[in-house]
Enzyme design. Structure first.
Site, PDB file in Angstrom:
ATOM      1  N   LEU A  64       8.422 -28.376  54.662  1.00  0.00           N
ATOM      2  CA  LEU A  64       9.479 -27.981  53.738  1.00  0.00           C
ATOM      3  C   LEU A  64      10.805 -27.756  54.450  1.00  0.00           C
ATOM      4  O   LEU A  64      11.817 -27.478  53.804  1.00  0.00           O
ATOM      5  CB  LEU A  64       9.068 -26.722  52.976  1.00  0.00           C
ATOM      6  CG  LEU A  64       7.687 -26.795  52.302  1.00  0.00           C
ATOM      7  CD1 LEU A  64       7.425 -25.532  51.497  1.00  0.00           C
ATOM      8  CD2 LEU A  64       7.557 -28.032  51.437  1.00  0.00           C
ATOM      9  N   ARG A  65      10.784 -27.843  55.799  1.00  0.00           N
ATOM     10  CA  ARG A  65      11.973 -27.764  56.667  1.00  0.00           C
ATOM     11  C   ARG A  65      12.573 -26.372  56.791  1.00  0.00           C
ATOM     12  O   ARG A  65      13.528 -26.185  57.544  1.00  0.00           O
ATOM     13  CB  ARG A  65      13.055 -28.747  56.182  1.00  0.00           C
ATOM     14  CG  ARG A  65      12.603 -30.191  56.110  1.00  0.00           C
ATOM     15  CD  ARG A  65      11.988 -30.682  57.397  1.00  0.00           C
ATOM     16  NE  ARG A  65      11.782 -32.141  57.403  1.00  0.00           N
ATOM     17  CZ  ARG A  65      11.070 -32.776  58.319  1.00  0.00           C
ATOM     18  NH1 ARG A  65      10.485 -32.091  59.285  1.00  0.00           N
ATOM     19  NH2 ARG A  65      10.942 -34.089  58.273  1.00  0.00           N
ATOM     20  N   ASP A 306       1.808 -35.532  53.111  1.00  0.00           N
ATOM     21  CA  ASP A 306       2.429 -35.574  54.440  1.00  0.00           C
ATOM     22  C   ASP A 306       3.946 -35.618  54.276  1.00  0.00           C
ATOM     23  O   ASP A 306       4.648 -36.401  54.916  1.00  0.00           O
ATOM     24  CB  ASP A 306       1.933 -36.781  55.236  1.00  0.00           C
ATOM     25  CG  ASP A 306       2.256 -36.674  56.722  1.00  0.00           C
ATOM     26  OD1 ASP A 306       2.589 -35.568  57.178  1.00  0.00           O
ATOM     27  OD2 ASP A 306       2.196 -37.708  57.421  1.00  0.00           O
ATOM     28  N   HIS A 310      14.035 -36.071  54.890  1.00  0.00           N
ATOM     29  CA  HIS A 310      15.084 -36.241  55.896  1.00  0.00           C
ATOM     30  C   HIS A 310      16.440 -36.417  55.223  1.00  0.00           C
ATOM     31  O   HIS A 310      16.528 -36.925  54.096  1.00  0.00           O
ATOM     32  CB  HIS A 310      14.820 -37.487  56.757  1.00  0.00           C
ATOM     33  CG  HIS A 310      13.674 -37.348  57.703  1.00  0.00           C
ATOM     34  ND1 HIS A 310      13.649 -36.422  58.711  1.00  0.00           N
ATOM     35  CD2 HIS A 310      12.503 -38.042  57.801  1.00  0.00           C
ATOM     36  CE1 HIS A 310      12.519 -36.542  59.392  1.00  0.00           C
ATOM     37  NE2 HIS A 310      11.807 -37.504  58.856  1.00  0.00           N
TER      38      HIS A 310
END
Length: 426
Positions: A64-65, A306, A310
């Site tokens: 999820l960054r 997965d 970005h």
């Protein structure tokens, strides 16, 4: 609100339910399947005629960054994307920034989830401190903080003795070890499957042996130690064969596969298509077909997104300089449903997204049993649409499936009895 979902095709693999029936929800939990319970009056009814009603999906791997890479995405944006894809529970791997090797990081993620998220989050703790592969993490503390298992994400534990000790420590606390199989020396500098296509394109390759060598090592350790182990994101036919054999011998091992690996091959990187740059790399048609067969047979018990969102620039450099990964939350369902076209039963396909991953993670999720949290997905199994990356809810628009016609579209996602996503207003 009390909710009744009426006339739907109920599929709950965990209970063996596969029939048309009604589902009733109250106080955030499943109340009953079938006839309306005495004294129950719905505040809201959803007509699910022609639609599938099943447990909300449990995604075994989604980056999820947040924390650490909020320029790519956040918990708020990606949990909204998750419910748009029918996912109600997301499992976060330990390679956040900071690494999930301390209970305080678990609490940070949980707090952010409570503040901004719309789906449930669970975490995998780090197997080694800082994912350094040398010093063991405080696994007991991580389990107490709520971690569902431990792993080292993409970072290899190259020292076999350290890995054996880590497995033994995890077994002591009844923790599942999550293993990503990639030999760092065999894969060093590689960006694509080591085959004819990569050779023609002049791309450094990653051989199948980079995966199977580590699978063999870790299976030997699992057999010796007795720890429960889960192999993450398999990519090769040989690895599927090895896991299948180990399961036949009674080893406590399971495996998952990324949804995109069931479709992509190394042919998709022709013309240096960076949107198909993934890790592990998409391999040959034979490998892809073995992965699909493994999901059908149950050797591979879970299909995950997965998810790796970005920013645009991450995919705009020369191929080997681009970052691997696909924004996969909103395509998890249609990519998995393609197996039904190959003869897999719908109930089995849904099991790989619900009850099977929930069982691996040790969660009380992926079921519609009475008393369970009301996490529900309602989808049209025949609904066809062309994927427009600009309409994705995720902050990451990096998908190689843009412009493709997909089948299977989520209509409603309910989390804890609340409608968190509706394709059309009810």
């Amino acid at each position: 609100m009390r909710t009744s979902i009426c006339h739907g095709h109920l599929v709950d693999p965990g209970q063996g339910i596969d029939r048309q029936d009604d589902l009733h929800i109250a106080d955030g939990s499943i109340v009953a399947i079938g006839a309306t319970p005495d004294g129950f009056r719905a505040d809201r009814e959803i007509d699910a005629s022609g639609l599938v009603v099943c447990p909300g999906f449990v995604d075994m791997c989604a980056r999820l960054r947040e924390p650490g890479q909020e320029h790519k995405a956040t918990i708020a944006t990606e949990t909204r994307a998750a419910v748009a894809g029918g996912i109600t529970t997301l499992c976060v791997p330990p390679d956040t920034h900071p690494v999930i090797d301390d209970p305080s990081v678990v609490e940070l993620i949980n707090r952010r989830s409570r503040e901004t998220g719309v789906a449930r989050l669970v975490t995998i703790g780090a197997l080694t401190l800082g994912l350094g592969g040398e010093l063991l993490s405080e696994m007991a503390a991580l389990k107490a903080a709520g971690c569902v298992g431990v792993g080292n994400a993409w970072v290899p534990v190259t020292n076999t003795l350290v890995m054996r000790r880590a497995m033994a420590y995890a077994a002591t606390y009844d923790l599942t070890v999550f293993l990503f199989a990639e030999d760092p020396w065999l894969s060093a500098g590689g960006h694509a499957h080591d085959g004819a296509i990569a050779n023609r394109m002049g791309l450094p390759g990653i051989s199948v042996s980079s995966e199977t060598a580590i699978v063999a090592r870790d299976l030997a350790l699992v057999e010796e130690v007795g720890v429960r182990a889960h192999f993450c994101r398999l990519s090769s036919a040989r690895a599927v064969e090895m896991i299948t054999r180990a399961q036949g011998e009674g080893l406590p091992v399971s495996a998952d596969v990324s949804a995109h690996q069931l479709h992509l091959t190394d042919a998709n990187i022709r013309d240096f298509n960076s949107l198909a740059h993934v890790r592990p790399p998409a391999r040959t048609e034979r490998d892809r077909d073995f992965l699909r067969s493994g999901v059908r047979s149950g050797a591979i018990r879970a299909v995950c997104s997965d998810h790796q969102p970005h920013e645009p620039d991450a995919k705009l450099r020369p191929f080997i300089a681009t970052e691997p990964g696909i924004s996969g939350l909103e395509t998890l369902l249609p990519l998995t449903l393609s197996l039904v076209d190959d003869g897999m039963a719908l109930r089995d396909a849904i099991a790989r997204l619900t009850s099977d991953p929930a069982r691996i993670l040790g969660l009380e999720a992926g079921t519609l049993r009475s008393g369970a949290p009301a996490d529900v997905c309602v989808f049209d199994s025949t609904g066809r649409y062309v994927l427009d990356e600009n309409e994705l809810c995720s902050s990451g628009r990096n998908t190689p499936f843009a412009g493709m016609q997909l089948t299977g579209r989520v209509q409603y996602t309910i989390v804890g009895g609340d409608i968190r996503y509706a394709l059309k207003r009810f």
